[in-house]
Design a protein around this motif. Structure first.
Motif, mmCIF file in Angstrom:
data_model
loop_
_atom_site.group_PDB
_atom_site.id
_atom_site.type_symbol
_atom_site.label_atom_id
_atom_site.label_comp_id
_atom_site.label_asym_id
_atom_site.label_seq_id
_atom_site.Cartn_x
_atom_site.Cartn_y
_atom_site.Cartn_z
ATOM 1 N N ASP A 85 0.943 -0.805 -0.318
ATOM 2 C CA ASP A 85 0.029 -0.376 0.287
ATOM 3 C C ASP A 85 0.435 1.569 0.055
ATOM 4 O O ASP A 85 0.408 2.309 -0.876
ATOM 5 C CB ASP A 85 -0.625 0.105 1.394
ATOM 6 C CG ASP A 85 -2.380 0.523 1.315
ATOM 7 O OD1 ASP A 85 -2.735 1.747 -0.049
ATOM 8 O OD2 ASP A 85 -2.337 1.564 1.662
ATOM 9 N N LEU A 86 1.629 0.976 0.678
ATOM 10 C CA LEU A 86 3.496 2.427 0.894
ATOM 11 C C LEU A 86 3.168 2.762 -0.326
ATOM 12 O O LEU A 86 4.294 3.610 -0.551
ATOM 13 C CB LEU A 86 4.021 1.935 2.434
ATOM 14 C CG LEU A 86 3.387 2.600 3.753
ATOM 15 C CD1 LEU A 86 3.891 1.452 4.998
ATOM 16 C CD2 LEU A 86 2.923 3.777 3.868
ATOM 17 N N ALA A 87 4.033 1.298 -1.062
ATOM 18 C CA ALA A 87 4.066 1.811 -2.149
ATOM 19 C C ALA A 87 3.717 1.987 -3.448
ATOM 20 O O ALA A 87 3.991 1.571 -5.087
ATOM 21 C CB ALA A 87 4.862 0.167 -2.567
ATOM 22 N N LYS A 88 2.062 2.203 -3.346
ATOM 23 C CA LYS A 88 1.070 2.066 -4.084
ATOM 24 C C LYS A 88 1.317 1.195 -4.969
ATOM 25 O O LYS A 88 0.491 1.893 -6.594
ATOM 26 C CB LYS A 88 1.132 3.902 -4.791
ATOM 27 C CG LYS A 88 1.269 5.223 -4.125
ATOM 28 C CD LYS A 88 1.440 6.078 -4.381
ATOM 29 C CE LYS A 88 1.309 7.458 -3.654
ATOM 30 N NZ LYS A 88 1.706 8.218 -3.719
ATOM 31 N N ILE A 89 1.261 0.360 -4.867
ATOM 32 C CA ILE A 89 1.307 -0.519 -6.234
ATOM 33 C C ILE A 89 -0.469 -1.612 -5.644
ATOM 34 O O ILE A 89 -0.844 -1.921 -6.423
ATOM 35 C CB ILE A 89 2.313 -1.996 -5.315
ATOM 36 C CG1 ILE A 89 3.345 -2.107 -5.654
ATOM 37 C CG2 ILE A 89 2.252 -3.742 -6.351
ATOM 38 C CD1 ILE A 89 4.595 -1.914 -4.750
ATOM 39 N N PHE A 90 -0.778 -2.019 -4.322
ATOM 40 C CA PHE A 90 -1.904 -2.065 -4.308
ATOM 41 C C PHE A 90 -2.668 -2.149 -3.054
ATOM 42 O O PHE A 90 -1.372 -2.220 -1.865
ATOM 43 C CB PHE A 90 -2.512 -4.101 -4.435
ATOM 44 C CG PHE A 90 -3.595 -4.717 -3.950
ATOM 45 C CD1 PHE A 90 -4.137 -4.699 -5.703
ATOM 46 C CD2 PHE A 90 -4.132 -5.193 -2.923
ATOM 47 C CE1 PHE A 90 -5.921 -5.307 -4.699
ATOM 48 C CE2 PHE A 90 -5.515 -5.161 -2.823
ATOM 49 C CZ PHE A 90 -6.450 -5.273 -3.761
ATOM 50 N N PRO A 91 -3.654 -1.223 -2.337
ATOM 51 C CA PRO A 91 -4.341 -1.274 -3.753
ATOM 52 C C PRO A 91 -3.584 -0.244 -3.845
ATOM 53 O O PRO A 91 -4.758 1.043 -3.269
ATOM 54 C CB PRO A 91 -5.778 -1.430 -2.801
ATOM 55 C CG PRO A 91 -5.443 -1.224 -1.807
ATOM 56 C CD PRO A 91 -3.646 -1.075 -1.320
ATOM 57 N N ALA A 92 -4.247 0.412 -5.415
ATOM 58 C CA ALA A 92 -3.521 1.334 -5.414
ATOM 59 C C ALA A 92 -5.291 2.504 -5.813
ATOM 60 O O ALA A 92 -6.163 1.557 -6.007
ATOM 61 C CB ALA A 92 -2.774 0.727 -7.100
ATOM 62 N N THR A 93 -4.498 3.899 -5.465
ATOM 63 C CA THR A 93 -6.179 4.106 -5.185
ATOM 64 C C THR A 93 -5.727 5.725 -6.209
ATOM 65 O O THR A 93 -5.019 6.300 -6.007
ATOM 66 C CB THR A 93 -6.795 4.571 -4.368
ATOM 67 O OG1 THR A 93 -5.682 5.612 -3.242
ATOM 68 C CG2 THR A 93 -6.858 3.623 -3.690
ATOM 69 N N PRO A 94 -6.763 6.651 -6.685
ATOM 70 C CA PRO A 94 -6.785 7.760 -7.496
ATOM 71 C C PRO A 94 -5.885 9.049 -6.092
ATOM 72 O O PRO A 94 -5.406 10.329 -6.738
ATOM 73 C CB PRO A 94 -7.458 8.356 -8.146
ATOM 74 C CG PRO A 94 -8.703 7.295 -7.847
ATOM 75 C CD PRO A 94 -8.314 5.434 -7.302
ATOM 76 N N ASP A 95 -6.816 8.868 -5.052
ATOM 77 C CA ASP A 95 -6.813 10.058 -4.181
ATOM 78 C C ASP A 95 -5.371 9.438 -2.839
ATOM 79 O O ASP A 95 -4.884 8.071 -2.907
ATOM 80 C CB ASP A 95 -7.625 9.025 -2.973
ATOM 81 C CG ASP A 95 -9.395 9.256 -3.739
ATOM 82 O OD1 ASP A 95 -9.543 10.425 -4.674
ATOM 83 O OD2 ASP A 95 -10.574 8.754 -3.616
ATOM 84 N N GLU A 96 -5.107 10.733 -3.052
ATOM 85 C CA GLU A 96 -4.324 10.636 -2.188
ATOM 86 C C GLU A 96 -4.303 10.046 -0.402
ATOM 87 O O GLU A 96 -5.256 10.429 0.444
ATOM 88 C CB GLU A 96 -3.233 11.994 -1.711
ATOM 89 C CG GLU A 96 -2.158 12.401 -3.315
ATOM 90 C CD GLU A 96 -1.846 11.096 -3.167
ATOM 91 O OE1 GLU A 96 -0.892 11.384 -2.230
ATOM 92 O OE2 GLU A 96 -1.215 11.079 -4.706
#
Length: 125
Positions: A85-96
């Protein structure tokens, strides 16, 4: 002493996880873009991780021989969930990610790592 440390770190990990439930006050990102099966499958995994943490914490307190191995698996689960999640791999979301959520995710990543280290220590004993 080891049993208390393992149990405490497992409980800390799950308590941090509980406050980050999707749709809660900290997890404000939208997961609407994920297929429903993926979203609910991930939630089922997180729920299972939490329940297993409490069960294994109880087993550790009772001195169950299987507790360190189970805790190792659970600790790796926490590390993977938050690292991805921290690496923005999963779950990747459009929101910060909000700052409080980021802080708690880093904390749970660290606690998950501590669970792994303590579990390995218990397996070596």
């Amino acid at each position: 002493m080891y049993d208390i440390l393992l149990s405490s770190t497992l409980v800390a990990a799950v308590l941090l996880l509980i406050v980050m439930v999707p749709g809660g006050p900290l997890e404000t990102r939208s997961f609407a873009h994920l297929p429903r099966a993926v979203f609910w499958g991930f939630n089922l995994f997180l729920i299972s991780l939490g329940i297993a943490s409490f069960v294994v914490a109880g087993g550790a307190i009772l001195g169950a021989a299987w507790a360190p191995i189970a805790a190792l698996v659970i600790g790796v689960g926490y590390v993977l969930v938050f690292a991805l999640d921290l690496a923005k791999i999963f779950p990747a979301t459009p929101d910060e990610m909000s700052s409080p959520l980021l802080l708690l995710e880093v904390a749970d990543l660290v606690v998950g790592g501590i669970v792994v280290v303590v579990a390995v220590g218990g397996m070596i004993q």
